[in-house]
Design a protein around this motif. Structure first.
Motif, short mmCIF file in Angstrom:
data_model
loop_
_atom_site.label_atom_id
_atom_site.label_comp_id
_atom_site.label_asym_id
_atom_site.label_seq_id
_atom_site.Cartn_x
_atom_site.Cartn_y
_atom_site.Cartn_z
N ALA A 51 50.17 43.11 35.09
CA ALA A 51 50.74 43.60 33.83
C ALA A 51 49.66 43.03 32.71
O ALA A 51 49.61 43.78 31.86
CB ALA A 51 51.94 42.73 33.62
N ALA A 52 48.77 42.33 33.05
CA ALA A 52 47.93 41.87 31.94
C ALA A 52 46.70 42.97 31.68
O ALA A 52 46.40 43.05 30.56
CB ALA A 52 46.88 40.81 32.79
N PHE A 53 46.85 44.15 32.54
CA PHE A 53 45.75 45.11 32.23
C PHE A 53 46.44 45.90 31.36
O PHE A 53 45.85 46.35 30.22
CB PHE A 53 45.21 45.77 33.44
N MET A 80 45.90 31.00 34.47
CA MET A 80 45.54 32.20 34.16
C MET A 80 44.09 32.48 34.81
O MET A 80 43.38 33.28 34.35
CB MET A 80 45.34 32.34 32.69
N ILE A 81 44.01 31.90 36.19
CA ILE A 81 42.77 31.90 36.81
C ILE A 81 42.36 33.35 37.07
O ILE A 81 40.99 33.76 36.98
CB ILE A 81 42.79 30.98 37.88
N ASP A 82 43.07 34.30 37.45
CA ASP A 82 42.83 35.63 37.86
C ASP A 82 42.66 36.47 36.70
O ASP A 82 42.31 37.63 36.79
CB ASP A 82 43.93 36.24 38.64
N GLU A 83 43.20 35.86 35.36
CA GLU A 83 43.07 36.82 34.28
C GLU A 83 42.03 36.74 33.26
O GLU A 83 41.79 37.33 32.08
CB GLU A 83 44.63 36.41 33.37
N PHE A 84 40.90 36.01 33.66
CA PHE A 84 39.74 35.68 32.64
C PHE A 84 39.10 37.06 32.52
O PHE A 84 38.51 37.28 31.49
CB PHE A 84 38.85 34.22 33.15
N ARG A 135 39.69 42.92 40.22
CA ARG A 135 40.04 42.92 38.67
C ARG A 135 38.91 43.18 37.61
O ARG A 135 39.09 43.49 36.54
CB ARG A 135 40.22 41.24 38.54
N ILE A 136 37.48 43.05 38.31
CA ILE A 136 36.63 43.56 37.56
C ILE A 136 36.77 44.98 37.44
O ILE A 136 36.43 45.45 36.07
CB ILE A 136 35.14 43.43 38.23
N ALA A 137 36.92 45.84 38.32
CA ALA A 137 37.22 47.33 38.05
C ALA A 137 38.15 47.32 37.15
O ALA A 137 38.13 48.48 36.06
CB ALA A 137 37.62 47.95 39.73
N MET A 138 39.47 46.72 37.02
CA MET A 138 40.42 47.27 36.50
C MET A 138 40.23 46.76 34.79
O MET A 138 40.60 47.41 33.84
CB MET A 138 41.65 46.60 36.73
N SER A 139 39.44 45.58 34.59
CA SER A 139 39.03 45.03 33.43
C SER A 139 38.19 46.08 32.72
O SER A 139 38.42 46.32 31.48
CB SER A 139 38.34 43.80 33.58
N PRO A 159 38.48 49.21 44.58
CA PRO A 159 39.08 48.07 44.72
C PRO A 159 40.46 47.81 44.21
O PRO A 159 41.36 46.79 44.66
CB PRO A 159 38.02 47.09 44.18
N ALA A 160 40.92 48.66 43.12
CA ALA A 160 42.09 48.39 42.44
C ALA A 160 43.51 48.53 43.47
O ALA A 160 44.38 47.84 43.37
CB ALA A 160 42.37 49.45 41.23
N GLU A 161 42.97 49.16 44.68
CA GLU A 161 44.04 49.35 45.59
C GLU A 161 44.37 48.04 46.32
O GLU A 161 45.67 47.91 46.92
CB GLU A 161 43.62 50.35 46.58
N THR A 162 43.64 47.08 46.20
CA THR A 162 44.18 45.84 46.73
C THR A 162 45.33 45.03 46.16
O THR A 162 46.22 44.53 46.90
CB THR A 162 43.04 44.78 46.80
N SER A 163 45.44 45.35 44.79
CA SER A 163 46.49 44.43 44.08
C SER A 163 47.29 45.55 43.14
O SER A 163 48.50 45.18 42.98
CB SER A 163 45.89 43.51 43.50
#
Ligand code: S3P
Length: 455
Positions: free
Chosen positions: A258-260, A334-338, A415-419, A438-442
């Motif tokens: 949802a963060a994205f 928020m470790i994955d959200e940086f 997360r780099i790709a989506m950011s 890579p977005a397909e992983t999550s």
């Protein structure tokens, strides 16, 4: 016996471009929570009988966990929207016939190492080029103290990495272990190993990390208690040789996904969106808190509990953001959200500082380095420190660089790709990332959902 790690240059990378769009509007849902999805499958596979899961994340990482559990004897099927798992019971996992490839998924490998550790089976795990670089010593160390044997490849810098083989021990020796790094994966690996171990397995957690394993183990009927000692550390005690009973699980939407769209809506002028059914467990919700402190117009509607987890619909409107000092102690929540916070910071007014983020260097990529490099290409004022980034934002002005710059490297990191996909919406003339796959992983369907919001 082991497969060759997937190589970035031969993996079928798909470059993708993201450019400014009109306001983002509408109500959306995001895919199921990744952490809860992995645990739903794993605990259901250990229960005796049939569990049913709805809302499961059908991303590559979770599907890798499902395939691994099938290879060890669990029957897992999907009909319509419901996943059914026929568990084998604690201690009932079978010897898989071949090595198990877990793709990009650190959570799969670390949790499954713990699961296998107290079974009398021997399992070899492999992964892609990203997962094969990640440190596994943090899980090998405690599980070795339980008597479990490991053989792992040693990386050039001396770390124990995939491919690795776990030779489980049954019965294993119960362990009391103080976590040296704040890691829910390590905590969970030990607790999963403790399930089939006689006596009490105890994890001492000085810094609180996501607590889904504790909540869900209790929900499946394990005898697990959590106390806090005088120093403020959590002491999690699990009585082994547990019997788990099957459950019906509803997985809430993933706050990390949802963060994205949430940051995208904050950045694109005129936006007004609602992301429905998002998990807001306090051990995961640090980003929302920080974005509100930066001036983000984010509100939580219809707060409720779903399967023991707090959930809300999140309403977000475009906002003018101001840079802040992010306290280091909020990092675990928020470790994955940086990565996406760094994008928000790049558009904020003033400077955002972050620290205490060494762990970001051993995620799917070195996230501090990848983010600093990509932001630098976009003309952002960014300094890479050993344990964080310092970013002075544009004050809402579109980022430059745009189409003239070379594609931004995503390094097999979803997360780099989506950011950077979100950053593209806030550029003057768009940007290209070298690989959106890579977005397909999550977050399967990420790019389509972002398009839907803009139309
Ligand atoms: C996870 C824990 C975190 C997080 C990962 C998922 C989990 O990793 O980064 O995406 O489901 O337990 P660490 O345990 O390495 O912090």
């Amino acid at each position: 016996m082991t497969s060759k790690p997937k190589d970035q240059t031969t993996s079928g990378a798909k470059p993708a471009s993201f450019a400014p769009v009109g306001p983002l509007t509408g109500q959306i849902t995001v895919p199921g929570d990744k952490s809860i999805s992995h645990r739903s499958l794993i605990l259901s596979a250990l229960a005796i009988g049939k569990s049913e899961i709805t809302g499961l994340l059908e991303g590559e990482d979770v599907l890798a966990t499902a395939a691994a559990l099938r290879a060890m004897g669990a029957k897992i099927e999907k009909k319509d929207t419901v996943w059914t798992v026929h568990g084998v019971g604690v201690g009932g996992l079978l010897q898989p016939e071949t090595a198990i490839d877990l793709g990009n998924s650190g959570t799969s490998v670390r949790l499954l190492m713990g699961l296998v550790a107290s079974h009398d089976i021997s399992v070899t795990f492999t992964g892609d080029a990203s997962l094969s670089k990640r440190p596994m010593g943090r899980v090998i160390d405690p599980l070795s103290q339980m008597g479990v044997n490991f053989t792992a490849r040693t990386s050039v810098d001396g770390k124990a990495c995939l491919p690795l083989t776990v030779r489980g021990l049954c019965p294993a020796v119960p362990l009391e272990y103080r976590l040296p790094v704040a890691s829910a994966q390590v905590k969970s690996a030990i607790l999963l190993a403790g399930l089939n171990t006689p006596g009490v397995t105890r994890v001492i957690e000085p810094v609180l990390t996501r607590d889904h394993s504790e909540t869900m183990l209790k929900g499946f009927g394990a005898d697990l208690t959590v106390e806090t000692n005088k120093e403020g550390s959590r002491i999690i005690s699990l009585i082994g040789e547990a019997e788990l009973s099957p459950q019906k699980i509803k997985v809430p939407g993933d706050p990390s996904s949802a963060a994205f769209p949430i940051v995208a809506a904050l950045l694109v002028p005129g936006s007004d969106i609602v992301v429905e059914n998002v998990g807001i467990n306090p051990t995961r919700a640090g980003l929302f808190n920080i974005l509100q402190q930066m001036g983000g117009n984010i509100s939580f509607k219809k707060k409720r509990a779903v399967g023991g987890e707090p959930v809300a619909d999140i309403h977000v409107k475009h906002s003018k953001l101001t840079g802040i000092d992010v306290p280091a102690d909020i990092a675990p929540s928020m470790i994955d959200e940086f990565p996406i916070l760094f994008i928000a910071s790049a558009l904020a007014d003033g400077t955002t500082t972050t620290s205490g983020l060494h762990e970001l260097r051993v995620k799917e990529s070195d996230r501090l380095h990848q983010m600093a490099t990509g932001l630098g290409l976009l003309g952002v004022d960014v300094t890479e420190k050993e344990d964080g980034l310092v970013i002075t934002g544009s004050g809402g002005e579109p980022l430059t660089g745009g189409k003239k710059i070379k594609p931004i490297e995503t390094a097999l990191d979803h997360r780099i790709a989506m950011s950077f996909a979100v950053a593209g919406l806030a550029t003057a003339s768009g940007l290209t990332i070298d690989d959106i796959t890579p977005a397909e992983t999550s977050f399967p369907g990420f790019a389509d959902l972002m398009k839907e919001l803009a139309s």
